[in-house]
Design a protein around this motif. Structure first.
Motif, PDB file in Angstrom:
ATOM      1  N   ILE A   1       0.846  -1.190   0.000  1.00 31.13           N
ATOM      2  CA  ILE A   1       0.000   0.000   0.000  1.00 31.13           C
ATOM      3  C   ILE A   1       0.880   1.238   0.000  1.00 31.13           C
ATOM      4  O   ILE A   1       1.687   1.421   0.906  1.00 31.13           O
ATOM      5  N   PHE A   2       0.707   2.080  -1.004  1.00 38.97           N
ATOM      6  CA  PHE A   2       1.462   3.326  -1.032  1.00 38.97           C
ATOM      7  C   PHE A   2       0.779   4.399  -0.191  1.00 38.97           C
ATOM      8  O   PHE A   2       1.447   5.125   0.551  1.00 38.97           O
ATOM      9  N   ASP A   3      -0.556   4.490  -0.312  1.00 40.27           N
ATOM     10  CA  ASP A   3      -1.271   5.525   0.410  1.00 40.27           C
ATOM     11  C   ASP A   3      -2.736   5.139   0.558  1.00 40.27           C
ATOM     12  O   ASP A   3      -3.312   4.490  -0.309  1.00 40.27           O
ATOM     13  N   ILE A   4      -3.330   5.545   1.674  1.00 41.97           N
ATOM     14  CA  ILE A   4      -4.755   5.387   1.932  1.00 41.97           C
ATOM     15  C   ILE A   4      -5.324   6.756   2.258  1.00 41.97           C
ATOM     16  O   ILE A   4      -4.796   7.442   3.131  1.00 41.97           O
ATOM     17  N   ASN A   5      -6.386   7.147   1.588  1.00 41.36           N
ATOM     18  CA  ASN A   5      -6.997   8.429   1.917  1.00 41.36           C
ATOM     19  C   ASN A   5      -8.402   8.301   2.500  1.00 41.36           C
ATOM     20  O   ASN A   5      -8.944   9.293   2.994  1.00 41.36           O
ATOM     21  N   VAL A   6      -8.989   7.116   2.447  1.00 44.62           N
ATOM     22  CA  VAL A   6     -10.279   6.889   3.089  1.00 44.62           C
ATOM     23  C   VAL A   6     -10.320   5.497   3.696  1.00 44.62           C
ATOM     24  O   VAL A   6      -9.955   4.512   3.041  1.00 44.62           O
ATOM     25  N   MET A   7     -10.746   5.406   4.924  1.00 49.47           N
ATOM     26  CA  MET A   7     -11.101   4.140   5.544  1.00 49.47           C
ATOM     27  C   MET A   7     -12.450   4.345   6.216  1.00 49.47           C
ATOM     28  O   MET A   7     -12.684   5.380   6.837  1.00 49.47           O
ATOM     29  N   GLY A   8     -13.327   3.356   6.077  1.00 50.18           N
ATOM     30  CA  GLY A   8     -14.650   3.530   6.638  1.00 50.18           C
ATOM     31  C   GLY A   8     -15.360   2.228   6.916  1.00 50.18           C
ATOM     32  O   GLY A   8     -14.865   1.137   6.613  1.00 50.18           O
ATOM     33  N   TRP A   9     -16.543   2.372   7.509  1.00 50.63           N
ATOM     34  CA  TRP A   9     -17.393   1.239   7.827  1.00 50.63           C
ATOM     35  C   TRP A   9     -18.738   1.393   7.131  1.00 50.63           C
ATOM     36  O   TRP A   9     -19.359   2.461   7.191  1.00 50.63           O
ATOM     37  N   TYR A  10     -19.169   0.334   6.474  1.00 46.83           N
ATOM     38  CA  TYR A  10     -20.491   0.244   5.875  1.00 46.83           C
ATOM     39  C   TYR A  10     -21.212  -0.937   6.508  1.00 46.83           C
ATOM     40  O   TYR A  10     -20.582  -1.829   7.090  1.00 46.83           O
ATOM     41  N   ARG A  11     -22.531  -0.951   6.395  1.00 46.96           N
ATOM     42  CA  ARG A  11     -23.294  -2.086   6.898  1.00 46.96           C
ATOM     43  C   ARG A  11     -24.450  -2.395   5.967  1.00 46.96           C
ATOM     44  O   ARG A  11     -24.936  -1.529   5.244  1.00 46.96           O
ATOM     45  N   GLN A  12     -24.882  -3.641   6.005  1.00 44.81           N
ATOM     46  CA  GLN A  12     -26.008  -4.072   5.199  1.00 44.81           C
ATOM     47  C   GLN A  12     -26.873  -5.034   5.997  1.00 44.81           C
ATOM     48  O   GLN A  12     -26.409  -6.087   6.429  1.00 44.81           O
ATOM     49  N   ALA A  13     -28.125  -4.652   6.192  1.00 45.49           N
ATOM     50  CA  ALA A  13     -29.093  -5.489   6.874  1.00 45.49           C
ATOM     51  C   ALA A  13     -29.886  -6.283   5.838  1.00 45.49           C
ATOM     52  O   ALA A  13     -29.973  -5.880   4.672  1.00 45.49           O
ATOM     53  N   PRO A  14     -30.474  -7.409   6.228  1.00 41.76           N
ATOM     54  CA  PRO A  14     -31.261  -8.206   5.282  1.00 41.76           C
ATOM     55  C   PRO A  14     -32.358  -7.383   4.614  1.00 41.76           C
ATOM     56  O   PRO A  14     -33.110  -6.675   5.287  1.00 41.76           O
ATOM     57  N   GLY A  15     -32.429  -7.450   3.301  1.00 44.19           N
ATOM     58  CA  GLY A  15     -33.447  -6.739   2.559  1.00 44.19           C
ATOM     59  C   GLY A  15     -33.202  -5.258   2.379  1.00 44.19           C
ATOM     60  O   GLY A  15     -34.063  -4.562   1.831  1.00 44.19           O
ATOM     61  N   LYS A  16     -32.050  -4.759   2.815  1.00 42.46           N
ATOM     62  CA  LYS A  16     -31.743  -3.342   2.702  1.00 42.46           C
ATOM     63  C   LYS A  16     -30.457  -3.132   1.911  1.00 42.46           C
ATOM     64  O   LYS A  16     -29.648  -4.043   1.749  1.00 42.46           O
ATOM     65  N   GLU A  17     -30.287  -1.912   1.428  1.00 39.37           N
ATOM     66  CA  GLU A  17     -29.081  -1.554   0.702  1.00 39.37           C
ATOM     67  C   GLU A  17     -27.924  -1.329   1.666  1.00 39.37           C
ATOM     68  O   GLU A  17     -28.120  -0.983   2.828  1.00 39.37           O
ATOM     69  N   ARG A  18     -26.725  -1.530   1.167  1.00 40.25           N
ATOM     70  CA  ARG A  18     -25.550  -1.232   1.963  1.00 40.25           C
ATOM     71  C   ARG A  18     -25.469   0.279   2.193  1.00 40.25           C
ATOM     72  O   ARG A  18     -25.665   1.075   1.266  1.00 40.25           O
ATOM     73  N   GLU A  19     -25.181   0.671   3.427  1.00 40.05           N
ATOM     74  CA  GLU A  19     -25.152   2.082   3.774  1.00 40.05           C
ATOM     75  C   GLU A  19     -23.878   2.441   4.527  1.00 40.05           C
ATOM     76  O   GLU A  19     -23.295   1.613   5.230  1.00 40.05           O
ATOM     77  N   LEU A  20     -23.478   3.686   4.383  1.00 33.57           N
ATOM     78  CA  LEU A  20     -22.317   4.193   5.103  1.00 33.57           C
ATOM     79  C   LEU A  20     -22.659   4.371   6.572  1.00 33.57           C
ATOM     80  O   LEU A  20     -23.680   4.961   6.917  1.00 33.57           O
ATOM     81  N   VAL A  21     -21.794   3.876   7.438  1.00 31.39           N
ATOM     82  CA  VAL A  21     -21.926   4.070   8.878  1.00 31.39           C
ATOM     83  C   VAL A  21     -21.049   5.240   9.319  1.00 31.39           C
ATOM     84  O   VAL A  21     -21.512   6.171   9.976  1.00 31.39           O
TER      85      VAL A  21
END
Length: 126
Positions: free
Chosen positions: A28-48
């Motif tokens: 890895i040379f560089d990282i500019n974003v790290m994050g958490w997403y979640r997805q519940a059954p029957g729902k779209e993946r969303e940013l936490v």
């Protein structure tokens, strides 16, 4: 080139706490974003929550549903990310995914890519 792995999920009761961890590895040379997403059954993946960074500064962002309860933090030296989740609610039940936006390799380039972990289950129930 880049591997992402999250851990720390489990089953808890409402009001309890849980901490998730994520580690990015490989060349890895560089990282500019790290994050958490979640997805519940029957729902779209969303940013936490996520952390955006440049060479000197960083900024955090939270979904309205978790503000005041969750805390995201990044360790740049170790390429790790954590999510402290307090006062968990049944609505938080989902598979949580770690997200990394990075340039892979040993030299700089303009080719930023998305990398995802396999997910860790969080279940909140009475």
């Amino acid at each position: 080139q880049v591997q992402v792995m999250e851990s720390g999920g489990g089953s808890v009761q409402p009001g309890e706490s849980l901490t998730l961890s994520c580690a990015a590895s490989g060349r890895i040379f560089d990282i500019n974003v790290m994050g958490w997403y979640r997805q519940a059954p029957g729902k779209e993946r969303e940013l936490v929550a996520d952390v955006k960074s440049d060479f000197a500064n960083s900024w955090t962002n939270y979904a309205d549903s978790v503000k005041g309860r969750f805390t995201i933090s990044r360790d740049k030296a170790r390429n790790t990310l954590s999510l402290q989740m307090n006062n968990l609610k049944p609505e938080d039940t989902a598979v949580y995914y770690c997200y990394v936006h990075a340039v892979a390799g040993l030299v700089p380039s303009n080719e930023w890519s998305d990398y995802w972990g396999q997910g860790t289950q969080v279940t909140v129930s009475p």
